[in-house]
Write a protein that holds these residues in place. Structure first.
Motif, short mmCIF file in Angstrom:
data_model
loop_
_atom_site.label_atom_id
_atom_site.label_comp_id
_atom_site.label_asym_id
_atom_site.label_seq_id
_atom_site.Cartn_x
_atom_site.Cartn_y
_atom_site.Cartn_z
N GLY A 217 -1.81 -30.24 -41.98
CA GLY A 217 -1.73 -31.70 -42.07
C GLY A 217 -3.08 -32.40 -42.09
O GLY A 217 -3.14 -33.63 -42.00
N SER A 218 -4.18 -31.65 -42.23
CA SER A 218 -5.49 -32.31 -42.18
C SER A 218 -5.88 -32.97 -43.51
O SER A 218 -6.85 -33.71 -43.56
N GLY A 219 -5.12 -32.68 -44.58
CA GLY A 219 -5.38 -33.36 -45.85
C GLY A 219 -5.92 -32.47 -46.96
O GLY A 219 -6.26 -32.95 -48.04
N LYS A 220 -5.93 -31.15 -46.73
CA LYS A 220 -6.52 -30.22 -47.71
C LYS A 220 -5.78 -30.28 -49.05
O LYS A 220 -6.41 -30.45 -50.10
N ILE B 29 -12.15 -24.91 -48.31
CA ILE B 29 -11.65 -26.16 -47.70
C ILE B 29 -10.72 -25.73 -46.57
O ILE B 29 -9.70 -25.07 -46.83
N ILE B 30 -11.11 -26.05 -45.35
CA ILE B 30 -10.33 -25.58 -44.20
C ILE B 30 -9.97 -26.75 -43.29
O ILE B 30 -10.52 -27.84 -43.42
N LEU C 70 -15.87 -27.13 -46.62
CA LEU C 70 -15.56 -28.48 -46.14
C LEU C 70 -14.52 -28.34 -45.03
O LEU C 70 -13.50 -27.67 -45.21
N LEU C 71 -14.80 -28.98 -43.89
CA LEU C 71 -13.84 -28.95 -42.78
C LEU C 71 -13.23 -30.33 -42.62
O LEU C 71 -13.94 -31.33 -42.46
#
Ligand SMILES: Nc1ncnc2c1ncn2[C@@H]1O[C@H](COP(=O)(O)OP(=O)(O)OP(=O)(O)O)[C@@H](O)[C@H]1O
Length: 241
Positions: A61-64, A56-57, A216-217
């Motif tokens: 702050g992208s929500g990982k 998961i990348i 998952l990006l």
């Protein structure tokens, strides 16, 4: 299927004004603070097969981490569903389930008990946990007096002793030294052979490329893609240019 995430949304309410003192909070009665709805995750959908290693990348702050916390049942989604098959062990933020005033050894016992491991098994495994963490000399030192890297090593080595079917890992490699990183890689290899499902949040693209079947990006809470790791890493790198 081992993990299924369906139409997952997470919003946070962010106050416009920071109110900390009693007086400021009393002001709430006459002048209510205004809140903004912040979308941390927007309609995330993916399904993980048994024994898959998933990366998961995404940028800061992208929500990982928010997503792993929802999968781990630490926070609730605003909308959507998560289903996990089998025994799940989260290795997320430092400190979840650990107490700063207990020694390294005592923390292992408390954590193992919370995770439902029998006393006998804990007794049998405790020396392995300490050895894996490289904390033989510090086993009777209080957690708060260990370095932050040592604390992460202890937390990770405790988590992996729980024999999970699904392991959630958030950035374990970032804080460990080279020797510990190699030990983590060895564990990942063993898990791959044993068919353990792993969801692995990382900024370390080499480790993601090396271990993850699919990735998952995320970007600003949105799902940019969920595909073979090579393709997703290419998308991610191209977006940076
Ligand atoms: N409890 C909370 N209250 C308000 N906002 C939050 C909360 N938890 C997370 N956020 C916000 O949600 C967004 C996603 O955070 P998250 O920690 O999931 O990102 P991340 O992709 O793991 O980032 P990083 O790579 O920096 O670890 C961020 O903008 C963060 O500020």
């Amino acid at each position: 299927m081992s993990v299924r995430v369906e139409h997952l949304w997470k919003t946070f309410r962010i106050p416009h004004e920071k109110r900390t003192t009693i007086f400021e909070n009393l002001a709430e009665l006459v002048r209510p603070n205004r809140y903004e709805t912040f979308f941390a995750l927007k309609d995330i959908n993916f399904e993980v097969n048994d024994g898959e290693f998933i990366g998961i990348i995404g940028d800061n702050g992208s929500g990982k981490s928010t997503m792993l916390k929802i999968i781990a049942n630490i926070i609730r989604p605003t909308k959507g569903r998560v289903k996990v098959d089998g025994k799940m062990t989260p290795f997320l933020e430092l400190g979840v389930g650990f107490h700063p005033d207990l020694t390294a050894r005592e923390n292992i016992i408390v954590y193992g008990t919370i995770m439902g491991i029998s006393r006998k098994e804990i007794r049998e495994r405790i020396d392995d946990v300490i050895e894996f963490a490289g904390l033989e000399k510090f086993q009777d030192t209080k957690l708060k007096n260990l370095s932050s890297g040592m604390q992460v090593r202890l937390a990770f080595s405790t988590a992996i002793q729980t024999d999970p079917d699904v392991l959630l890992v958030d950035e374990v490699l970032a804080v460990g030294d080279m020797e510990f990183q190699q030990k983590c890689f060895d564990v990942f290899k063993r898990y791959r052979n044993e068919g353990v499902t792993v969801l692995f949040v990382s900024h370390g693209m080499d480790a993601v490329r090396r271990f993850c079947d699919r990735t998952l990006l995320l970007s600003r809470g949105e799902q940019v893609g969920f595909d073979d790791t090579g393709a997703i890493l290419e998308t991610y790198i191209n977006r940076q240019c």
